[in-house]
Write a protein that holds these residues in place. Sequence first.
Motif, PDB file in Angstrom:
ATOM      1  N   ALA A  25       0.845  -1.204   0.000  1.00  0.00           N
ATOM      2  CA  ALA A  25       0.000   0.000   0.000  1.00  0.00           C
ATOM      3  C   ALA A  25       0.881   1.254   0.000  1.00  0.00           C
ATOM      4  O   ALA A  25       0.588   2.228  -0.692  1.00  0.00           O
ATOM      5  N   ARG A  28       2.399   1.832  -3.435  1.00  0.00           N
ATOM      6  CA  ARG A  28       1.380   2.409  -4.332  1.00  0.00           C
ATOM      7  C   ARG A  28       1.190   3.905  -4.016  1.00  0.00           C
ATOM      8  O   ARG A  28       1.097   4.722  -4.926  1.00  0.00           O
ATOM      9  N   ALA A  29       1.179   4.224  -2.719  1.00  0.00           N
ATOM     10  CA  ALA A  29       0.980   5.621  -2.316  1.00  0.00           C
ATOM     11  C   ALA A  29       2.164   6.504  -2.708  1.00  0.00           C
ATOM     12  O   ALA A  29       2.023   7.712  -2.805  1.00  0.00           O
ATOM     13  N   LEU A  95       4.569  12.793  -4.794  1.00  0.00           N
ATOM     14  CA  LEU A  95       4.119  11.846  -3.769  1.00  0.00           C
ATOM     15  C   LEU A  95       5.288  11.297  -2.950  1.00  0.00           C
ATOM     16  O   LEU A  95       5.154  11.041  -1.761  1.00  0.00           O
ATOM     17  N   MET A 116     -11.906  -0.243   6.943  1.00  0.00           N
ATOM     18  CA  MET A 116     -12.424  -0.094   5.581  1.00  0.00           C
ATOM     19  C   MET A 116     -13.606  -1.034   5.334  1.00  0.00           C
ATOM     20  O   MET A 116     -14.634  -0.634   4.765  1.00  0.00           O
ATOM     21  N   TYR A 135     -12.559  -4.172  -8.420  1.00  0.00           N
ATOM     22  CA  TYR A 135     -11.254  -4.662  -7.968  1.00  0.00           C
ATOM     23  C   TYR A 135     -11.111  -6.183  -8.069  1.00  0.00           C
ATOM     24  O   TYR A 135     -10.036  -6.674  -8.397  1.00  0.00           O
ATOM     25  N   ARG A 167     -13.127   6.820   1.862  1.00  0.00           N
ATOM     26  CA  ARG A 167     -11.885   7.416   2.389  1.00  0.00           C
ATOM     27  C   ARG A 167     -12.184   8.331   3.578  1.00  0.00           C
ATOM     28  O   ARG A 167     -11.489   8.297   4.589  1.00  0.00           O
TER      29      ARG A 167
ATOM     30  N   ARG B  41      -2.430  10.171  -1.554  1.00  0.00           N
ATOM     31  CA  ARG B  41      -1.707   9.009  -1.019  1.00  0.00           C
ATOM     32  C   ARG B  41      -2.664   8.083  -0.270  1.00  0.00           C
ATOM     33  O   ARG B  41      -2.558   6.853  -0.380  1.00  0.00           O
ATOM     34  N   GLU B  42      -3.572   8.681   0.495  1.00  0.00           N
ATOM     35  CA  GLU B  42      -4.532   7.847   1.239  1.00  0.00           C
ATOM     36  C   GLU B  42      -5.411   7.051   0.280  1.00  0.00           C
ATOM     37  O   GLU B  42      -5.658   5.865   0.481  1.00  0.00           O
ATOM     38  N   HIS B  43      -5.871   7.726  -0.773  1.00  0.00           N
ATOM     39  CA  HIS B  43      -6.688   7.028  -1.763  1.00  0.00           C
ATOM     40  C   HIS B  43      -5.907   5.862  -2.384  1.00  0.00           C
ATOM     41  O   HIS B  43      -6.406   4.738  -2.475  1.00  0.00           O
ATOM     42  N   LEU B  44      -4.684   6.141  -2.807  1.00  0.00           N
ATOM     43  CA  LEU B  44      -3.878   5.091  -3.452  1.00  0.00           C
ATOM     44  C   LEU B  44      -3.664   3.920  -2.498  1.00  0.00           C
ATOM     45  O   LEU B  44      -3.774   2.752  -2.884  1.00  0.00           O
ATOM     46  N   ALA B  45      -3.377   4.228  -1.230  1.00  0.00           N
ATOM     47  CA  ALA B  45      -3.083   3.164  -0.255  1.00  0.00           C
ATOM     48  C   ALA B  45      -4.326   2.334   0.056  1.00  0.00           C
ATOM     49  O   ALA B  45      -4.273   1.100   0.041  1.00  0.00           O
ATOM     50  N   VAL B  46      -5.461   2.983   0.306  1.00  0.00           N
ATOM     51  CA  VAL B  46      -6.626   2.187   0.732  1.00  0.00           C
ATOM     52  C   VAL B  46      -7.158   1.329  -0.422  1.00  0.00           C
ATOM     53  O   VAL B  46      -7.548   0.181  -0.207  1.00  0.00           O
ATOM     54  N   TRP B  47      -7.113   1.869  -1.634  1.00  0.00           N
ATOM     55  CA  TRP B  47      -7.645   1.053  -2.733  1.00  0.00           C
ATOM     56  C   TRP B  47      -6.662  -0.037  -3.140  1.00  0.00           C
ATOM     57  O   TRP B  47      -7.053  -1.064  -3.697  1.00  0.00           O
ATOM     58  N   GLU B  48      -5.400   0.146  -2.816  1.00  0.00           N
ATOM     59  CA  GLU B  48      -4.424  -0.930  -2.997  1.00  0.00           C
ATOM     60  C   GLU B  48      -4.722  -2.057  -1.996  1.00  0.00           C
ATOM     61  O   GLU B  48      -4.735  -3.233  -2.363  1.00  0.00           O
TER      62      GLU B  48
END
Lengths: 179, 242
Positions: A25, A28-29, A95, A116, A135, A167, B41-48
């Motif tokens: 994660a 990705r971030a 980022l 989540m 997904y 989110r 970053r939060e969006h990318l992390a949670v959907w990952e």
Amino acid sequence: MNSASSAKLLRFETIVREHQSGLRAYVRALGAHDAWVDDLAQEVFLVAYRRFEHFDSSADLGRWLRGIARNLVMNELRKHARRSRLLHESLAGALAEAEDTSPFARTTAARVLQVMNDCVSQLPPLSRELLQRRYAESLAAAALARALNLSAAAVRQTLLRTRAAVRRCIAGKLQEALP
Amino acid sequence: VTDARFEELVQRVLDDELTEPEVAELAAELRARPARQVELREHLAVWELWSQQLSPERSAEAFLAACRTRLAADRGSVEFVNAVTARVQRDQAAGSWLLDVLRRARQAVVDRWRSPAVVGWTAACAAVAVVVLWFATPHPLQATTVLHGEAVCTACLLHQGHEHTPAIRVHGRHGEEIFYVVSDPVVVHRMGNICRAPVPLVVHGATGVRDGRNVITLSAVEPDRAAGATPPAPDQRTLFPF
């Protein structure tokens, strides 16, 4: 393989099991392209394996791994030929630059996922189904629209609202739980 | 950039639909407002995390298996380079020994029979002998390796990226080794459907190291009958996008 190598390998596997989800994660971030997240995260663990001897066992292992990930991404940005593993250079650069201090960064991946799932369970059925199929089946908006007999614009709009709501829900719950 | 527009741009990042002008717009916004960086970053992390949870091929065990394979390949490449270096040195030593014997023989002939005709015949015989020996003995330039292993897909079974390319997995004395295939697609085509399951094979080819990874250029592929493999039926064969 001698016993020292076996012990090192066993420790390595334990670390991978414990940290893989959160590290992926994080990668990705930092701006990794979704198709290359696992590849980059595996590289992080391989670098960590080679440098175990340099790790101070009293330090935070997750932070050390995230540091390796950040260096890998910065290296990636410097290598023109390998940038395809990242989102666009200017986005990944922005980022990867700053250290993330949000509640997400201070929470384990398992906890974020737990919160989540809780947030997703409160969504309307159509929104839940969209998230599942987007997904689980890797369907793009157009394909989802065909499968659900909706317009692509409607699917995009619902996904936008759903993701934003999830989110916000997660961020709120994590913020509440922090001391 | 308004909140609504920013949300829209984030969605397009998540769905990999961002255009070049949108990239520039979003990058400028991220530079101007660091809080937006955190949000993205939060969006990318949670959907990952969500993707990991919903995709069996991205499970923790699959990821660990891929790490194990890459670690084995990493360690194997060092041993492989050492083994190839030793073999090249051995072959070179054998070659220099042969040349030395021929040189001594020529000198002995010249010393004993100084007739030009005899020397000429002897030189012709020596040349024939050299040609025969060249083809009869292993030589670094002709080195062909035979591997008994299984063909696997780097994406479906090794979980290394999303490009479906073949590799040969060998279980040797030093553990598992991976040889990434760089070959004519026609030869690769004979491997069968390597996305479904590992295919036991005997492969012939030239091995080497490229970018720190073991590679093999295949010259022949046959089913490993000792491992109970049968040739793939025509409808099981799969073409890969090289």
